[in-house]
Design a protein around this motif. Sequence first.
Motif, short mmCIF file in Angstrom:
data_model
loop_
_atom_site.label_atom_id
_atom_site.label_comp_id
_atom_site.label_asym_id
_atom_site.label_seq_id
_atom_site.Cartn_x
_atom_site.Cartn_y
_atom_site.Cartn_z
N ALA A 56 0.83 -1.31 0.01
CA ALA A 56 0.05 -0.34 -0.01
C ALA A 56 0.79 1.35 -0.10
CB ALA A 56 -0.88 0.05 0.96
N GLN A 57 1.84 1.45 0.75
CA GLN A 57 2.69 2.45 0.75
C GLN A 57 3.47 2.55 -0.25
OE1 GLN A 57 5.58 2.08 4.27
NE2 GLN A 57 4.00 2.01 5.56
N LEU A 58 3.79 1.63 -1.21
CA LEU A 58 4.78 1.74 -2.34
C LEU A 58 3.72 2.14 -3.15
CD1 LEU A 58 6.78 -1.62 -2.46
CD2 LEU A 58 7.63 0.54 -2.04
N ASP A 62 4.80 5.59 -5.13
CA ASP A 62 4.82 5.68 -6.82
C ASP A 62 3.61 5.87 -7.71
OD1 ASP A 62 7.55 5.37 -6.15
OD2 ASP A 62 7.54 3.18 -5.87
N ILE A 63 2.66 6.55 -7.05
CA ILE A 63 1.22 6.62 -7.65
C ILE A 63 1.34 7.20 -9.26
CG2 ILE A 63 0.68 8.82 -6.78
CD1 ILE A 63 -2.24 7.79 -6.31
N ASP A 64 2.27 8.18 -9.35
CA ASP A 64 2.31 8.69 -10.62
C ASP A 64 3.06 7.57 -11.61
OD1 ASP A 64 1.47 10.92 -9.78
OD2 ASP A 64 3.06 12.45 -10.16
N TYR A 65 3.79 6.90 -11.26
CA TYR A 65 4.59 5.82 -12.01
C TYR A 65 3.52 4.68 -12.40
CZ TYR A 65 7.06 1.62 -13.18
OH TYR A 65 7.47 0.38 -13.68
N TYR A 66 2.87 4.22 -11.41
CA TYR A 66 2.03 3.19 -11.71
C TYR A 66 0.78 3.82 -12.67
CZ TYR A 66 4.44 0.11 -8.40
OH TYR A 66 5.39 -0.45 -7.83
N ALA A 67 0.35 4.77 -12.31
CA ALA A 67 -0.85 5.73 -13.06
C ALA A 67 -0.47 5.42 -14.51
CB ALA A 67 -1.25 6.81 -12.39
N ALA A 81 -6.69 7.01 -13.52
CA ALA A 81 -5.57 5.94 -13.18
C ALA A 81 -5.03 6.23 -11.84
CB ALA A 81 -4.35 5.96 -14.22
N LYS A 82 -4.88 7.43 -11.55
CA LYS A 82 -4.31 7.74 -10.07
C LYS A 82 -5.39 7.32 -8.92
CE LYS A 82 -1.77 11.57 -9.26
NZ LYS A 82 -1.31 12.84 -9.37
N GLY A 83 -6.69 7.58 -9.30
CA GLY A 83 -7.83 7.34 -8.26
C GLY A 83 -7.53 5.63 -8.01
N GLU A 84 -7.25 5.12 -9.43
CA GLU A 84 -7.58 3.38 -9.36
C GLU A 84 -6.22 3.14 -8.39
OE1 GLU A 84 -7.47 1.33 -13.21
OE2 GLU A 84 -6.77 -0.43 -12.09
N ILE A 85 -5.12 3.70 -8.34
CA ILE A 85 -3.91 3.30 -7.62
C ILE A 85 -4.25 3.50 -6.36
CG2 ILE A 85 -1.44 3.54 -7.32
CD1 ILE A 85 -2.19 2.10 -9.87
N ALA A 86 -4.71 4.55 -5.95
CA ALA A 86 -5.07 4.99 -4.55
C ALA A 86 -6.31 3.97 -4.06
CB ALA A 86 -5.76 6.61 -4.60
N LEU A 87 -7.27 3.55 -4.63
CA LEU A 87 -8.28 2.57 -4.23
C LEU A 87 -7.35 1.23 -3.91
CD1 LEU A 87 -10.90 1.47 -3.62
CD2 LEU A 87 -11.26 1.28 -6.01
N ALA A 92 -5.51 -2.85 -0.01
CA ALA A 92 -4.34 -3.50 0.62
C ALA A 92 -4.38 -3.32 1.90
CB ALA A 92 -3.17 -3.08 0.00
N ASP A 93 -4.71 -2.12 2.31
CA ASP A 93 -4.54 -1.80 3.92
C ASP A 93 -5.60 -2.38 4.62
OD1 ASP A 93 -2.31 -0.27 4.37
OD2 ASP A 93 -3.15 1.82 3.59
N TYR A 94 -6.79 -2.51 3.80
CA TYR A 94 -8.26 -2.96 4.37
C TYR A 94 -7.97 -4.38 4.95
CZ TYR A 94 -12.92 -4.88 4.64
OH TYR A 94 -14.10 -5.40 4.82
N TYR A 95 -7.51 -5.23 3.70
CA TYR A 95 -7.15 -6.73 4.28
C TYR A 95 -6.13 -6.93 5.07
CZ TYR A 95 -11.02 -8.06 0.99
OH TYR A 95 -12.28 -8.30 0.37
#
Length: 456
Positions: A56-58, A62-67, A81-87, A92-95
């Motif tokens: 989750a932290q990574l 690196d949100i811009d990279y993944y987006a 895409a940034k919204g998707e990465i944040a979700l 990940a944090d939730y589980y």
Amino acid sequence: MTYQTIYPYTNEVLATFEDATELDLETALTNGHLLYKKWRKNDLLAQRKEQLQQIAQLLRRDIDYYAEVLTKDMGKLFTEAKGEIALCADIADYYAEKAETFLKPRKLEEVHGQAYYVKQATGVLIAVEPWNFPFYQIMRVFAPNFMVGNPIILKHASICPKSAQAFEELVTEANVETGAFKNLFLSYDLVGKAIADPRVVGVCLTGSERGGASIAQVAGANLKKTSMELGGNDAFIILEDADFDLLAETILFARLYNAGQVCTSSKRFIVVGKENYQRFVELVVEKFKSAKWGDPMDPITTLAPLSSAAAKKQVLEQIQLAKEHGATIVYGNEAIDHPGNFVMPTVLTNITKDNPIYNQEIFGPVASIYQVDSEEEAIELANDSSYGLGGTVFSKDLTHAKAVAEKIETGMTFINSGWASHPELPFGGIKNSGYGRELSELGFDTFVNEHLVFVP
Ligand code: NDP
């Protein structure tokens, strides 16, 4: 070599990947199965919790990279895409946080003797995923099963290989053990072999009815459990007392988010009453006119290209089909002179029951609007579909809206909003939209063994 990143904005081939071999599959199965056995002996839950939190932290770091990886693979807006990465980070944090509670042994009351069950891992899973949310679709399956202790082998859509690769790199960077998650560029043939392998215990698929049916057939022949998240033709019911200001804020998200390529986006708008119908058609046209197509990396763009040239062709053919069978194109459908896979936001009306489009999902920026005279007719029309994924009811009276929602034959109904997905909300449908649920505790339980321990 079928796995390629072709940037939907330019149709340039950006990357091509070799298909996985039988040896690659065998290695992934061996590693996955060994890890399942290791986790079965010593579940290492605390370690996995830390690793999932690290993921989750990574993602956030690196949100811009993944987006950008997502945008280049399938063309979605960089902002979306940034919204998707944040979700994904939230899932990940939730589980990571909830797994311990979800895994607590459950005592059974009112039984003869003592009885409880423990939730245990079952083994390696195959995840077959689509391109429309290239990271979220993986995370919905990976995060819960990682905490349960079920390793995942991913077969991603052939048009988003970079996303599949980036997800594997992410998991590796979080120091997760080999075998927990493996992306393979598998052919259909090797997917079938993987499902038949005794080390594989289940398959989850998000995709089309066609894809779901063929995977379920192979899984059934091998007695493997499946979970299917398929298409939808979600109805959006506008009751007589609907709040038009709120509708105005909702329409673009409900239909044009991800260029309309969302299984649970609102596709059939059903308006009760003639006056509201006229007003609503005008509202949708006005909103659709404001959509700005362009470079998906540019923050001022609000309409992305479709994911592939084939997707564009299909949507244009469906609009044509609707028209040939008597539908009216109230707005849109003009050609866009650009090499990208753009389709203009389009509004269809006068769709009769004998029009083939009546029961087809249009996976693009096309709204079909229907007028009915009563709430009962609206519910009947909403339910007159082979699909049963999601839907929306719009009314100022919440109690009434909830009562209508419960009459809709789907897996999810949203009140006064478009579709939504949150880590703690179950996601999935009925009828030809599939079966099983992802996310929430229901999604967590899909591939667990509820193991009874009984003392008479
Ligand atoms: P497909 O079913 O064609 O593809 C989905 C995945 O399944 C891809 O990885 C694809 O691989 C794979 N696949 C398809 N057939 C087989 C097979 N016989 N053997 C092995 N793998 C197979 O769906 P689309 O790409 O067309 O995705 C869009 C569809 O998915 C829409 O109908 C949409 O509504 C639905 N969807 C449902 C969601 C939900 O949560 N309910 C969410 C998002 C989309 P490849 O790419 O190599 O063909």
